[in-house]
Scaffold this motif. Structure first.
Motif, PDB file in Angstrom:
ATOM      1  N   PHE A 107       0.847  -1.184   0.000  1.00 37.57           N
ATOM      2  CA  PHE A 107       0.000   0.000   0.000  1.00 37.57           C
ATOM      3  C   PHE A 107       0.885   1.236   0.000  1.00 37.57           C
ATOM      4  CE2 PHE A 107      -3.231  -2.913   1.563  1.00 37.57           C
ATOM      5  CZ  PHE A 107      -4.398  -2.417   0.986  1.00 37.57           C
ATOM      6  N   HIS A 108       0.341   2.308  -0.553  1.00 35.20           N
ATOM      7  CA  HIS A 108       1.021   3.601  -0.490  1.00 35.20           C
ATOM      8  C   HIS A 108      -0.045   4.638  -0.174  1.00 35.20           C
ATOM      9  CE1 HIS A 108       4.524   6.175  -1.330  1.00 35.20           C
ATOM     10  NE2 HIS A 108       3.622   7.069  -1.720  1.00 35.20           N
ATOM     11  N   ILE A 109       0.079   5.277   0.990  1.00 35.77           N
ATOM     12  CA  ILE A 109      -0.926   6.224   1.456  1.00 35.77           C
ATOM     13  C   ILE A 109      -0.445   7.648   1.185  1.00 35.77           C
ATOM     14  CG2 ILE A 109      -2.279   7.021   3.411  1.00 35.77           C
ATOM     15  CD1 ILE A 109      -0.586   3.663   3.701  1.00 35.77           C
ATOM     16  N   LEU A 110      -1.148   8.346   0.314  1.00 40.47           N
ATOM     17  CA  LEU A 110      -0.735   9.686  -0.108  1.00 40.47           C
ATOM     18  C   LEU A 110      -0.831  10.711   1.005  1.00 40.47           C
ATOM     19  CD1 LEU A 110      -2.548   9.750  -3.567  1.00 40.47           C
ATOM     20  CD2 LEU A 110      -0.085   9.445  -3.171  1.00 40.47           C
ATOM     21  N   GLY A 111      -1.877  10.611   1.809  1.00 39.30           N
ATOM     22  CA  GLY A 111      -2.095  11.606   2.853  1.00 39.30           C
ATOM     23  C   GLY A 111      -3.050  12.701   2.425  1.00 39.30           C
ATOM     24  N   GLY A 112      -3.911  12.402   1.440  1.00 34.98           N
ATOM     25  CA  GLY A 112      -4.884  13.382   0.978  1.00 34.98           C
ATOM     26  C   GLY A 112      -4.939  13.434  -0.529  1.00 34.98           C
ATOM     27  N   THR A 113      -5.479  14.518  -1.047  1.00 32.99           N
ATOM     28  CA  THR A 113      -5.561  14.729  -2.484  1.00 32.99           C
ATOM     29  C   THR A 113      -4.995  16.099  -2.827  1.00 32.99           C
ATOM     30  OG1 THR A 113      -7.806  15.622  -2.271  1.00 32.99           O
ATOM     31  CG2 THR A 113      -7.600  13.265  -2.747  1.00 32.99           C
ATOM     32  N   ILE A 114      -4.721  16.306  -4.081  1.00 32.29           N
ATOM     33  CA  ILE A 114      -4.113  17.557  -4.520  1.00 32.29           C
ATOM     34  C   ILE A 114      -5.004  18.756  -4.215  1.00 32.29           C
ATOM     35  CG2 ILE A 114      -3.453  18.880  -6.577  1.00 32.29           C
ATOM     36  CD1 ILE A 114      -2.333  16.307  -7.745  1.00 32.29           C
ATOM     37  N   SER A 115      -6.315  18.580  -4.393  1.00 29.69           N
ATOM     38  CA  SER A 115      -7.229  19.708  -4.233  1.00 29.69           C
ATOM     39  C   SER A 115      -7.796  19.835  -2.828  1.00 29.69           C
ATOM     40  CB  SER A 115      -8.377  19.589  -5.249  1.00 29.69           C
ATOM     41  OG  SER A 115      -7.878  19.598  -6.560  1.00 29.69           O
ATOM     42  N   SER A 116      -7.323  19.006  -1.898  1.00 32.04           N
ATOM     43  CA  SER A 116      -7.807  19.111  -0.523  1.00 32.04           C
ATOM     44  C   SER A 116      -7.449  20.473   0.055  1.00 32.04           C
ATOM     45  CB  SER A 116      -7.197  18.009   0.354  1.00 32.04           C
ATOM     46  OG  SER A 116      -7.582  16.739  -0.108  1.00 32.04           O
ATOM     47  N   ALA A 117      -8.265  20.933   0.971  1.00 32.33           N
ATOM     48  CA  ALA A 117      -8.019  22.246   1.578  1.00 32.33           C
ATOM     49  C   ALA A 117      -6.639  22.289   2.219  1.00 32.33           C
ATOM     50  CB  ALA A 117      -9.100  22.544   2.610  1.00 32.33           C
ATOM     51  N   GLY A 118      -5.842  23.218   1.776  1.00 31.42           N
ATOM     52  CA  GLY A 118      -4.518  23.386   2.354  1.00 31.42           C
ATOM     53  C   GLY A 118      -3.509  22.344   1.911  1.00 31.42           C
ATOM     54  N   GLN A 119      -3.891  21.480   0.979  1.00 28.91           N
ATOM     55  CA  GLN A 119      -3.002  20.405   0.542  1.00 28.91           C
ATOM     56  C   GLN A 119      -2.297  20.788  -0.745  1.00 28.91           C
ATOM     57  OE1 GLN A 119      -1.240  17.881   1.793  1.00 28.91           O
ATOM     58  NE2 GLN A 119      -2.987  16.589   2.205  1.00 28.91           N
ATOM     59  N   LYS A 120      -0.984  20.611  -0.794  1.00 30.29           N
ATOM     60  CA  LYS A 120      -0.197  20.896  -1.979  1.00 30.29           C
ATOM     61  C   LYS A 120       0.358  19.599  -2.547  1.00 30.29           C
ATOM     62  CE  LYS A 120       1.328  25.380  -0.142  1.00 30.29           C
ATOM     63  NZ  LYS A 120       2.508  26.207   0.231  1.00 30.29           N
ATOM     64  N   LYS A 121       0.723  19.627  -3.816  1.00 25.17           N
ATOM     65  CA  LYS A 121       1.287  18.440  -4.452  1.00 25.17           C
ATOM     66  C   LYS A 121       2.520  17.959  -3.693  1.00 25.17           C
ATOM     67  CE  LYS A 121      -0.256  19.886  -9.060  1.00 25.17           C
ATOM     68  NZ  LYS A 121       0.175  20.322 -10.418  1.00 25.17           N
ATOM     69  N   GLU A 122       3.278  18.937  -3.190  1.00 27.13           N
ATOM     70  CA  GLU A 122       4.519  18.598  -2.491  1.00 27.13           C
ATOM     71  C   GLU A 122       4.253  17.878  -1.171  1.00 27.13           C
ATOM     72  OE1 GLU A 122       3.693  21.608  -3.548  1.00 27.13           O
ATOM     73  OE2 GLU A 122       4.914  21.717  -5.368  1.00 27.13           O
ATOM     74  N   ASP A 123       3.055  18.074  -0.610  1.00 28.48           N
ATOM     75  CA  ASP A 123       2.728  17.444   0.668  1.00 28.48           C
ATOM     76  C   ASP A 123       2.389  15.968   0.509  1.00 28.48           C
ATOM     77  OD1 ASP A 123       3.028  19.900   1.919  1.00 28.48           O
ATOM     78  OD2 ASP A 123       0.917  20.436   1.650  1.00 28.48           O
ATOM     79  N   LEU A 124       1.983  15.571  -0.687  1.00 30.47           N
ATOM     80  CA  LEU A 124       1.618  14.179  -0.932  1.00 30.47           C
ATOM     81  C   LEU A 124       2.869  13.348  -1.197  1.00 30.47           C
ATOM     82  CD1 LEU A 124      -1.463  14.743  -3.263  1.00 30.47           C
ATOM     83  CD2 LEU A 124      -1.402  14.531  -0.776  1.00 30.47           C
ATOM     84  N   LEU A 125       2.798  12.075  -0.858  1.00 26.89           N
ATOM     85  CA  LEU A 125       3.972  11.197  -0.984  1.00 26.89           C
ATOM     86  C   LEU A 125       4.071  10.599  -2.389  1.00 26.89           C
ATOM     87  CD1 LEU A 125       3.813   9.376   2.473  1.00 26.89           C
ATOM     88  CD2 LEU A 125       5.083  11.429   1.826  1.00 26.89           C
ATOM     89  N   ILE A 126       4.134  11.481  -3.387  1.00 25.69           N
ATOM     90  CA  ILE A 126       4.206  11.009  -4.773  1.00 25.69           C
ATOM     91  C   ILE A 126       5.647  10.734  -5.184  1.00 25.69           C
ATOM     92  CG2 ILE A 126       3.739  11.626  -7.180  1.00 25.69           C
ATOM     93  CD1 ILE A 126       1.316  13.186  -6.195  1.00 25.69           C
ATOM     94  N   ASN A 127       6.570  11.566  -4.765  1.00 28.18           N
ATOM     95  CA  ASN A 127       7.980  11.327  -5.085  1.00 28.18           C
ATOM     96  C   ASN A 127       8.476  10.027  -4.468  1.00 28.18           C
ATOM     97  OD1 ASN A 127       8.205  13.706  -6.552  1.00 28.18           O
ATOM     98  ND2 ASN A 127       8.873  14.908  -4.788  1.00 28.18           N
ATOM     99  N   SER A 128       8.045   9.758  -3.238  1.00 28.76           N
ATOM    100  CA  SER A 128       8.460   8.506  -2.598  1.00 28.76           C
ATOM    101  C   SER A 128       7.799   7.307  -3.261  1.00 28.76           C
ATOM    102  CB  SER A 128       8.135   8.531  -1.101  1.00 28.76           C
ATOM    103  OG  SER A 128       6.737   8.595  -0.876  1.00 28.76           O
ATOM    104  N   LEU A 129       6.606   7.499  -3.846  1.00 26.08           N
ATOM    105  CA  LEU A 129       5.952   6.421  -4.599  1.00 26.08           C
ATOM    106  C   LEU A 129       6.808   6.025  -5.797  1.00 26.08           C
ATOM    107  CD1 LEU A 129       3.548   4.595  -5.380  1.00 26.08           C
ATOM    108  CD2 LEU A 129       2.549   6.587  -6.543  1.00 26.08           C
ATOM    109  N   VAL A 130       7.325   7.011  -6.489  1.00 30.26           N
ATOM    110  CA  VAL A 130       8.195   6.740  -7.639  1.00 30.26           C
ATOM    111  C   VAL A 130       9.419   5.944  -7.205  1.00 30.26           C
ATOM    112  CG1 VAL A 130       9.661   7.789  -9.413  1.00 30.26           C
ATOM    113  CG2 VAL A 130       7.429   8.802  -8.871  1.00 30.26           C
TER     114      VAL A 130
END
Length: 205
Positions: A107-130
């Motif tokens: 599993f890989h848990i992002l921690g939210g979505t891009i458009s979530s209130a106060g959420q930025k792309k950098e806050d999500l664990l997308i780089n670590s997914l790669v």
């Protein structure tokens, strides 16, 4: 309740929990007060222990003990070796899928979505997914984000981030209603969504 600021503060805090409002919070607080030794003391200890000892992994997003160092060598939600990784928004989504016994893999848990209130792309664990995909030689990435605008936007962004990797990208399909969130789906709906997941093909050359 005059001069009961502690009780009022507790009611306000509990009412912030998912699915609870002021009335439900008041009932819970009364239950706690009437069972101080049985509920309040052990609950307070458990909350303090969780606060002190549990954190979120900066690589996979799972809950872990603070004594466990976050690195790509020991970041494993399961002990077995798998070739699939399921990407979800929140830990509650992971728990829902795990309890259904539909999926076996990482599993890989992002921690939210891009458009979530106060959420930025950098806050999500997308780089670590790669990085996990590369390190663990993942063959399939299952995008299990919700069928909301935010969830689908996040899925498209992840798909674009993985376009240069030699990996199959699929998404949950039939049974996942538009606007639906993963954690609210029943086992039958989840089973259908996983079984009929569709392959995503990047539009880039």
């Amino acid at each position: 309740m005059e001069n009961d600021n502690e009780i009022d503060d507790l009611i306000k805090l509990i009412s912030k929990l998912p699915g609870l409002g002021p009335k439900s919070a008041k009932r819970i607080v009364l239950k706690l007060i009437n069972n101080r030794d049985e509920l309040v003391k052990p609950l307070a200890k458990s909350l303090a222990d969780v606060y002190k000892n549990i954190s979120r992994c900066k690589i996979c997003g799972a809950l872990k003990s603070i004594s466990i160092e976050c690195d790509y060598e020991n970041c494993k939600i399961v002990d077995k070796k798998y070739e699939k990784i399921c990407v979800v928004e929140n830990i509650s989504d992971q728990w829902s899928i795990e309890s259904s016994n539909i999926y076996k893999g990482y599993f890989h848990i992002l921690g939210g979505t891009i458009s979530s209130a106060g959420q930025k792309k950098e806050d999500l664990l997308i780089n670590s997914l790669v990085q996990r995909i590369k390190k663990d030689k993942i063959e399939e990435v299952i995008l299990a984000t919700s069928a909301t605008v935010e969830g689908q936007t996040t899925a498209y962004y992840i798909q674009d981030s993985l376009k240069d990797l030699n990996v199959k990208i699929t998404k949950l399909a039939q049974g996942l209603p538009v606007g639906g969130e993963i954690e609210s789906l029943d086992d039958g709906t989840l089973f259908s969504a996983f079984k009929n997941r569709s392959n995503l093909v990047s539009n880039s050359d």
